[in-house]
Design a protein around this motif. Structure first.
Motif, short mmCIF file in Angstrom:
data_model
loop_
_atom_site.label_atom_id
_atom_site.label_comp_id
_atom_site.label_asym_id
_atom_site.label_seq_id
_atom_site.Cartn_x
_atom_site.Cartn_y
_atom_site.Cartn_z
N ILE A 1 -38.07 29.57 -22.79
CA ILE A 1 -39.31 29.65 -21.39
C ILE A 1 -39.65 28.40 -21.24
O ILE A 1 -40.62 27.91 -22.09
N THR B 1 -29.02 34.56 -16.56
CA THR B 1 -29.16 33.45 -17.57
C THR B 1 -28.41 33.60 -18.97
O THR B 1 -28.07 32.50 -19.41
N ALA C 1 -33.27 36.12 -14.25
CA ALA C 1 -33.43 35.67 -15.75
C ALA C 1 -32.18 36.35 -16.63
O ALA C 1 -31.82 35.58 -17.53
N LEU D 1 -40.03 40.53 -19.57
CA LEU D 1 -38.89 40.72 -20.02
C LEU D 1 -38.20 41.90 -20.76
O LEU D 1 -39.15 42.11 -21.65
N PHE E 1 -40.94 36.21 -15.66
CA PHE E 1 -40.57 36.27 -17.02
C PHE E 1 -41.39 36.76 -18.01
O PHE E 1 -41.16 36.75 -19.36
N LEU F 1 -35.29 29.32 -18.76
CA LEU F 1 -36.00 30.17 -17.89
C LEU F 1 -37.10 29.29 -17.35
O LEU F 1 -38.12 29.00 -17.97
#
Ligand code: NAD
Ligand code: UDX
Length: 434
Positions: A385, A376, A373, A395, A392, A319
């Motif tokens: 991350i 992914t 995100a 989340l 982000f 991310l």
């Protein structure tokens, strides 16, 4: 005032647009015809929050324009800025001044009437002297001054930084040039922004000293983070505990996978070269450079350890790819060191970044790019991350926990609270926290 900005990259485009917004008449010139065409069609060649609207309104007001042609705008200008790149010279780390000197050469011929030529690019001490010599050689009749005016804006916050800077630094060699620079920045210092006027060499050095000092703060806290891990202490609290001391200050004390970007890495290196050549090595800065390089290189190993000792056959959800949030810039981003190292260890990479995927495609092979995100996470074993984009920061941890086969989250920006993440059944690794 009539201003020409040579180079419409992150600095030139933002500075030129903000000067137009102050009411000056600004022509931005770039050799890159594609960039200029995009700008003339209202398309931004870089991502910088708020820039599109500011460009649009100033173009509409008739104060801002873009061209590839230097001649006429320079002939009519009161001030000509050089804001071209000064990357690291391949192989030796010195600042590559090719673009600066080429711009000086090109503009010299067209100077007409008294003009102030300003280096806004970050350039080593003495570059102003050389720019002055180049112009005088190319156009012995020119009536000009060369001023140093380094830029301190950060990408991602560039407009705010330009319009409300902590200070403006100008290095001048004549009263006439100082007067012009004061007039140019009048909208700012009327607002009580300190204007620091120095000689040209001092101004050139201030820029490198500032970047090296900030890089040192980051390098220091990153080593404290390692120490915290070894000693069972918490680096976030160390940062807060020391940062509240005004003499230290709380900014630039966030532990990270290492600083990246288009400035700190190249500028610390260039300063180190300048200092060594002058016989006064900056060994503190040398240590910071070495420690930051080691840190970036060590992150893949840290991820492998967190994954249980092997990444063979694992899919890693990455991310964030840009060197920091709110930019599409990937110059010297930690991801450039980390992703290939993970791949070498046998990992498959799925990655997402809100703005830099286009740029990332030029750097990485065999990376699958996701749409957001959560996309992914599809088929991933663990997530990392790398950049602290706002999106982000909140989340859905239940979704993460359900999606990740190995239920491991590695947070290299410390944007979550360990106990919260762990309450969702995830194994959580961050930097410098128990
Ligand atoms: P950049 O690479 O984004 O942009 C440079 C631009 O200059 C390019 O568009 C290029 O085509 C153009 N150019 C090069 N030679 C030219 C010439 N002869 N005539 C016309 N255009 C020319 O660079 P940047 O990130 O904006 O950095 C510019 C300078 O500002 C560097 O010295 C950098 O160290 C310094 N600086 C950058 C930042 C930042 O956050 N990026 C902050 C402060 C200072
Ligand atoms: C920097 C300087 O801040 C700016 O004044 C100069 O004009 C250009 O260089 P920039 O590179 O755009 O700006 O971003 P910055 O916010 O300074 O971050 C640089 C790097 O340091 C990023 O990789 C960031 O993640 C890292 N960083 C920053 C940390 O690791 N920890 C921190 O506490 C702050």
């Amino acid at each position: 005032m009539r201003v020409v900005m040579i180079g419409v990259g992150y600095v030139g485009l933002v500075s030129g647009t903000c000067f137009a917004d102050f009411g000056h008449e600004v022509v931005c010139v770039d050799k890159n015809a594609e960039r200029v065409e995009k700008l003339n069609n209202g398309v931004m060649p870089i991502y910088e929050p708020g820039l599109d609207r500011l460009v649009e309104s100033n173009v509409e007001a008739g104060r801002l324009s873009f061209t590839t042609e230097l001649a006429d705008p320079v002939a009519e200008a009161d001030v000509v800025f050089i804001a071209v790149g000064t990357p690291s010279r391949r192989g030796d780390g010195y600042a590559d001044l090719t673009y600066v000197y080429a711009a000086a050469e090109e503009l010299a011929r067209h100077l007409n009437g008294p003009t102030v030529v300003v280096t806004k690019s970050t350039v080593p001490v003495g570059t102003g002297d050389e720019v002055e010599a180049i112009i005088a050689r190319s156009n012995p009749d020119a009536d000009f001054d060369v001023v140093s005016n380094p830029e301190f804006l950060r990408e991602g916050a560039a407009i705010e930084d330009f319009k409300r800077p902590d200070r403006v630094v100008v290095g001048v060699t004549s009263e006439r040039a100082e007067k012009v620079m004061r007039e140019l920045y009048r909208p700012l210092y009327l607002n009580e922004t300190p204007l620091v006027v120095t000689d040209r060499r001092t101004s050139e050095l201030i820029k490198y000293a500032a970047n090296a000092f900030l890089a040192t703060k980051i390098g220091f806290i990153n080593q404290m983070a390692d120490l915290c891990e070894a000693m069972g202490a918490d680096v976030q609290q160390v940062s807060r505990g020391i940062g509240l001391d005004n003499r230290i200050g709380s900014k630039f004390l966030h532990a990270s996978p290492g600083y990246g970007g288009s400035c700190f890495p190249k500028d610390t290196l260039a300063l180190s070269r300048t200092a060594s050549d002058a016989g006064t090595p900056v060994t503190i800065v040398d240590a910071v450079i070495a420690s930051n390089d080691r840190r970036k290189a060590s992150m893949a190993e840290r991820i492998k350890r967190a994954a249980g000792g092997s990444l063979e056959g694992k899919t890693v959800a990455v991310l964030g790819l840009a060197f920091k949030p709110n930019t599409d810039d990937m110059r010297d981003a930690p991801s450039l060191a980390i992703i290939p190292a993970l791949q070498k260890m046998g990992a498959t990479i799925r990655a997402f970044d809100p703005e830099s995927i286009g740029e990332a495609r030029r750097h990485f092979e065999d990376v699958t790019y996701a749409d957001d995100a959560y996309d992914t996470l599809r088929g991933a074993d663990l997530a990392v991350i790398l950049t602290e984009w706002n999106e982000f920061r909140a989340l859905d941890m239940k979704r993460l926990s359900d999606s990740l086969a190995d239920k491991i989250l590695i947070d290299l920006r410390n944007i979550y609270r360990p106990e919260e993440v762990r309450s969702f059944g995830l194994t959580y690794h961050s930097l410098g926290r128990p």
